[in-house]
Design a protein around this motif. Structure first.
Motif, PDB file in Angstrom:
ATOM      1  N   ALA A 104      12.514  -4.249  -0.400  1.00 49.24           N
ATOM      2  CA  ALA A 104      12.108  -4.917   0.837  1.00 49.24           C
ATOM      3  C   ALA A 104      10.830  -5.734   0.613  1.00 49.24           C
ATOM      4  N   TYR A 105       9.872  -5.154  -0.094  1.00 51.11           N
ATOM      5  CA  TYR A 105       8.593  -5.831  -0.347  1.00 51.11           C
ATOM      6  C   TYR A 105       8.781  -7.129  -1.123  1.00 51.11           C
ATOM      7  N   THR A 106       9.671  -7.121  -2.105  1.00 50.17           N
ATOM      8  CA  THR A 106       9.874  -8.315  -2.947  1.00 50.17           C
ATOM      9  C   THR A 106      10.867  -9.298  -2.350  1.00 50.17           C
ATOM     10  N   SER A 107      11.402  -8.995  -1.169  1.00 45.76           N
ATOM     11  CA  SER A 107      12.384  -9.900  -0.550  1.00 45.76           C
ATOM     12  C   SER A 107      11.725 -11.102   0.111  1.00 45.76           C
ATOM     13  N   THR A 108      10.404 -11.016   0.349  1.00 49.25           N
ATOM     14  CA  THR A 108       9.686 -12.129   0.963  1.00 49.25           C
ATOM     15  C   THR A 108       9.262 -13.125  -0.116  1.00 49.25           C
ATOM     16  N   PRO A 109       9.038 -14.382   0.256  1.00 50.67           N
ATOM     17  CA  PRO A 109       8.580 -15.377  -0.736  1.00 50.67           C
ATOM     18  C   PRO A 109       7.297 -14.917  -1.418  1.00 50.67           C
ATOM     19  N   ILE A 110       7.268 -15.037  -2.736  1.00 49.58           N
ATOM     20  CA  ILE A 110       6.118 -14.563  -3.516  1.00 49.58           C
ATOM     21  C   ILE A 110       5.387 -15.767  -4.102  1.00 49.58           C
ATOM     22  N   GLN A 111       4.089 -15.849  -3.816  1.00 52.73           N
ATOM     23  CA  GLN A 111       3.283 -16.931  -4.342  1.00 52.73           C
ATOM     24  C   GLN A 111       2.972 -16.692  -5.820  1.00 52.73           C
ATOM     25  N   LYS A 112       2.661 -17.782  -6.523  1.00 51.91           N
ATOM     26  CA  LYS A 112       2.428 -17.661  -7.964  1.00 51.91           C
ATOM     27  C   LYS A 112       1.277 -16.720  -8.274  1.00 51.91           C
ATOM     28  N   GLU A 113       0.245 -16.710  -7.416  1.00 55.23           N
ATOM     29  CA  GLU A 113      -0.904 -15.831  -7.663  1.00 55.23           C
ATOM     30  C   GLU A 113      -0.556 -14.350  -7.455  1.00 55.23           C
ATOM     31  N   GLN A 114       0.531 -14.078  -6.736  1.00 52.62           N
ATOM     32  CA  GLN A 114       0.989 -12.694  -6.543  1.00 52.62           C
ATOM     33  C   GLN A 114       1.978 -12.256  -7.616  1.00 52.62           C
ATOM     34  N   ALA A 115       2.473 -13.191  -8.377  1.00 55.08           N
ATOM     35  CA  ALA A 115       3.577 -12.904  -9.298  1.00 55.08           C
ATOM     36  C   ALA A 115       3.236 -11.823 -10.320  1.00 55.08           C
ATOM     37  N   PRO A 129       0.816  -1.228   0.000  1.00 54.19           N
ATOM     38  CA  PRO A 129       0.000   0.000   0.000  1.00 54.19           C
ATOM     39  C   PRO A 129       0.852   1.283   0.000  1.00 54.19           C
ATOM     40  N   PHE A 130       2.029   1.227   0.609  1.00 58.50           N
ATOM     41  CA  PHE A 130       2.882   2.421   0.674  1.00 58.50           C
ATOM     42  C   PHE A 130       3.497   2.735  -0.700  1.00 58.50           C
ATOM     43  N   LEU A 131       3.706   1.713  -1.517  1.00 61.08           N
ATOM     44  CA  LEU A 131       4.223   1.952  -2.868  1.00 61.08           C
ATOM     45  C   LEU A 131       3.242   2.808  -3.674  1.00 61.08           C
ATOM     46  N   GLU A 132       1.948   2.633  -3.410  1.00 62.52           N
ATOM     47  CA  GLU A 132       0.932   3.385  -4.147  1.00 62.52           C
ATOM     48  C   GLU A 132       0.919   4.859  -3.758  1.00 62.52           C
ATOM     49  N   GLN A 133       1.561   5.195  -2.644  1.00 59.32           N
ATOM     50  CA  GLN A 133       1.622   6.607  -2.214  1.00 59.32           C
ATOM     51  C   GLN A 133       2.809   7.343  -2.838  1.00 59.32           C
ATOM     52  N   LEU A 134       3.660   6.613  -3.538  1.00 60.90           N
ATOM     53  CA  LEU A 134       4.868   7.210  -4.104  1.00 60.90           C
ATOM     54  C   LEU A 134       4.820   7.213  -5.625  1.00 60.90           C
ATOM     55  N   ASP A 135       5.490   8.193  -6.212  1.00 64.72           N
ATOM     56  CA  ASP A 135       5.595   8.301  -7.661  1.00 64.72           C
ATOM     57  C   ASP A 135       7.004   7.844  -8.055  1.00 64.72           C
ATOM     58  N   PRO A 136       7.129   6.692  -8.727  1.00 67.11           N
ATOM     59  CA  PRO A 136       8.468   6.181  -9.048  1.00 67.11           C
ATOM     60  C   PRO A 136       9.279   7.111  -9.949  1.00 67.11           C
ATOM     61  N   SER A 137       8.626   7.996 -10.684  1.00 65.67           N
ATOM     62  CA  SER A 137       9.342   8.929 -11.553  1.00 65.67           C
ATOM     63  C   SER A 137       9.903  10.113 -10.785  1.00 65.67           C
ATOM     64  N   LYS A 138       9.478  10.307  -9.540  1.00 63.33           N
ATOM     65  CA  LYS A 138       9.988  11.402  -8.698  1.00 63.33           C
ATOM     66  C   LYS A 138      10.708  10.875  -7.462  1.00 63.33           C
ATOM     67  N   HIS A 139      10.150   9.823  -6.879  1.00 62.63           N
ATOM     68  CA  HIS A 139      10.677   9.292  -5.614  1.00 62.63           C
ATOM     69  C   HIS A 139      11.420   7.975  -5.855  1.00 62.63           C
ATOM     70  N   SER A 140      12.256   7.947  -6.887  1.00 61.13           N
ATOM     71  CA  SER A 140      12.868   6.682  -7.334  1.00 61.13           C
ATOM     72  C   SER A 140      13.683   5.995  -6.246  1.00 61.13           C
ATOM     73  N   LEU A 141      14.498   6.752  -5.519  1.00 63.91           N
ATOM     74  CA  LEU A 141      15.370   6.157  -4.507  1.00 63.91           C
ATOM     75  C   LEU A 141      14.556   5.515  -3.390  1.00 63.91           C
ATOM     76  N   GLY A 142      13.598   6.268  -2.850  1.00 67.21           N
ATOM     77  CA  GLY A 142      12.758   5.738  -1.779  1.00 67.21           C
ATOM     78  C   GLY A 142      11.897   4.586  -2.247  1.00 67.21           C
ATOM     79  N   TYR A 143      11.332   4.718  -3.434  1.00 70.21           N
ATOM     80  CA  TYR A 143      10.501   3.658  -3.998  1.00 70.21           C
ATOM     81  C   TYR A 143      11.322   2.373  -4.131  1.00 70.21           C
TER      82      TYR A 143
END
Length: 424
Positions: A64-75, A44-58
């Motif tokens: 960190a978000y993608t460091s956890t195991p990702i299920q196939k339905e989330q892929a 949800p916090f990613l949706e509050q940021l603009d990757p074209s402006k807040h690239s470093l923070g994003y």
């Protein structure tokens, strides 16, 4: 547990000036442990940021978000997040933490492979390579992943756009091995055998302290491509090849060396017998298709020898000499070779006679002169770069000490010629 909201506010407020970005970078580094501990709830916090402006923070939050195991339905959702970020992010910000950007991009590759949709990663990784590169001469850790996806998606021409660039700077040896290996396979897919030989040759002769699987597989393909393109293969390594490679690569490639030995006899039956005897091994290595091209190339090689001996020859005589079943098969081979520019000949359909000609290229057309001139200009530019690198290395005390010890090992005749990028 530390709240993420204040960090989001810092990211939104400190992503404009250079000084602000530097301050933000320090805050993000201090927050890494907290981000990792709350990784699963960061979407949800990613949706509050603009990757074209807040690239470093994003990038910090996305990593960190993608460091956890990702299920196939989330892929699919993860692929969309990462793809949008790669396409929008600012190069100057993500280059502050290249290892994190590389990590996120490699996770994108993992997810598209999980979804069995490698084509979804080709465009984003191509963009990622460009944004991560300080210059087109720099090999990044993402080059091999991009080329691997091009291979799996069979988008060979897209991979060629990167392979056409001269690479002069390499950070990690493994990246170089994989880049040349995958690049060689892409060139094989496009039947650019000269370029494929150059790339596979780089893998085989590159410095290595121990035998690695990439070099072994590259050596096998190098043997096959050499036979297809040159009609011969030498088991003698250049002297600058590492002692490890010279000692071990042949031991892992005996069926391929046997095939080259059979090829050198010029006898189709003997070559086919060797190919069949080792069929299971070639199939296991995923090289059976290349082996079939090797067998086919011997027919062409034998036909080319005929052009040096005769001015005219019947299709029946060609079929008999090169061991083809019928004159029609001989005609198909000759027509294909004429189309590919491998021989110069005309076929008289009425009497089934083939007339062989000299190469008609006179090397004096405007197009050929421009081609030669552009090649000369490229070589001059490359020479300047090599001289600059040589000046830097020649002042390095470590290099000078090592070169002094090894100087007696080499002379000018020990170095083979570099394959050129054009045919004349």
């Amino acid at each position: 547990m530390e709240s993420i909201e204040p960090l989001i506010a810092h990211i939104q407020g400190l992503s404009s000036s250079v000084d602000d970005i530097s301050h933000l970078h320090n805050l993000l580094k201090q927050s890494e442990e907290s981000l990792q501990s709350q990784a699963a709830g960061l979407a949800p916090f990613l949706e509050q940021l603009d990757p074209s402006k807040h690239s470093l923070g994003y990038l910090y939050i996305l990593e960190a978000y993608t460091s956890t195991p990702i299920q196939k339905e989330q892929a699919s959702e993860v692929v969309v997040f990462i793809t949008n970020f790669i396409n929008s992010c600012l190069a100057e910000q993500i280059r502050l933490v290249p290892e994190k950007f590389t990590c996120v991009c490699k996770r994108l590759k993992d997810q598209v492979l999980l979804l069995q949709a490698p084509v979804r990663g080709v465009g984003p990784l191509r963009t990622a390579v460009r944004k991560l590169q300080p210059s087109s001469e720099h090999l990044t850790a993402l080059h091999p992943d991009f080329l691997q996806l091009c291979l799996l998606a069979k988008w060979y021409k897209t991979g060629l756009c990167v392979l056409e660039e001269d690479i002069l700077e390499v950070d990690q040896p493994r990246d170089f091995f994989l880049y040349c290996y995958y690049g060689g396979m892409i060139c094989i897919g496009q039947k650019l055998f000269r370029k494929a030989m150059e790339l596979l040759h780089n893998v085989v002769t590159a410095p290595m302290s121990s035998t690695n699987a990439i070099a072994v597989e590259a050596y096998k393909k190098y043997i096959l491509v050499s036979l297809i393109h040159n009609g011969q293969f030498s088991t003698t390594f250049p002297k600058y090849t590492s002692s490890v490679a010279q000692r071990s690569l042949k031991n892992f490639s005996q069926p391929y060396i046997d095939l080259a030995t059979s090829y050198s006899t010029g006898k189709i039956a003997e070559l086919e017998s060797c190919a069949e005897a080792n069929r299971e091994k070639f199939e296991f290595d995923n090289n059976l298709g290349l082996v079939k091209q090797v067998v086919s190339s011997l027919y062409k090689r034998n036909i080319q020898r005929l052009t040096q001996m005769y001015l005219t020859l019947s299709l029946q005589d060609i079929a008999n000499t090169v061991q083809l079943s019928t004159p029609k098969e001989a005609e198909m081979h000759v027509l294909q070779m004429i189309q590919d520019g491998e021989i110069f000949a005309t076929i008289n359909q009425k009497d089934g006679m083939v007339s062989f000609h000299e190469d008609p290229e006179q090397y004096k057309t405007c197009e050929m002169i421009e081609h030669i001139d552009s090649s000369i200009q490229r070589m001059m530019a490359l020479s300047k770069k090599l001289n600059a690198v040589d000046e830097v290395i020649s002042c390095d005390p470590v290099y000078l000490a090592k070169a002094g010890r090894e100087r007696p090992r080499f002379d000018i005749d020990d170095f083979d010629t570099v394959p050129q990028k054009f045919n004349m």
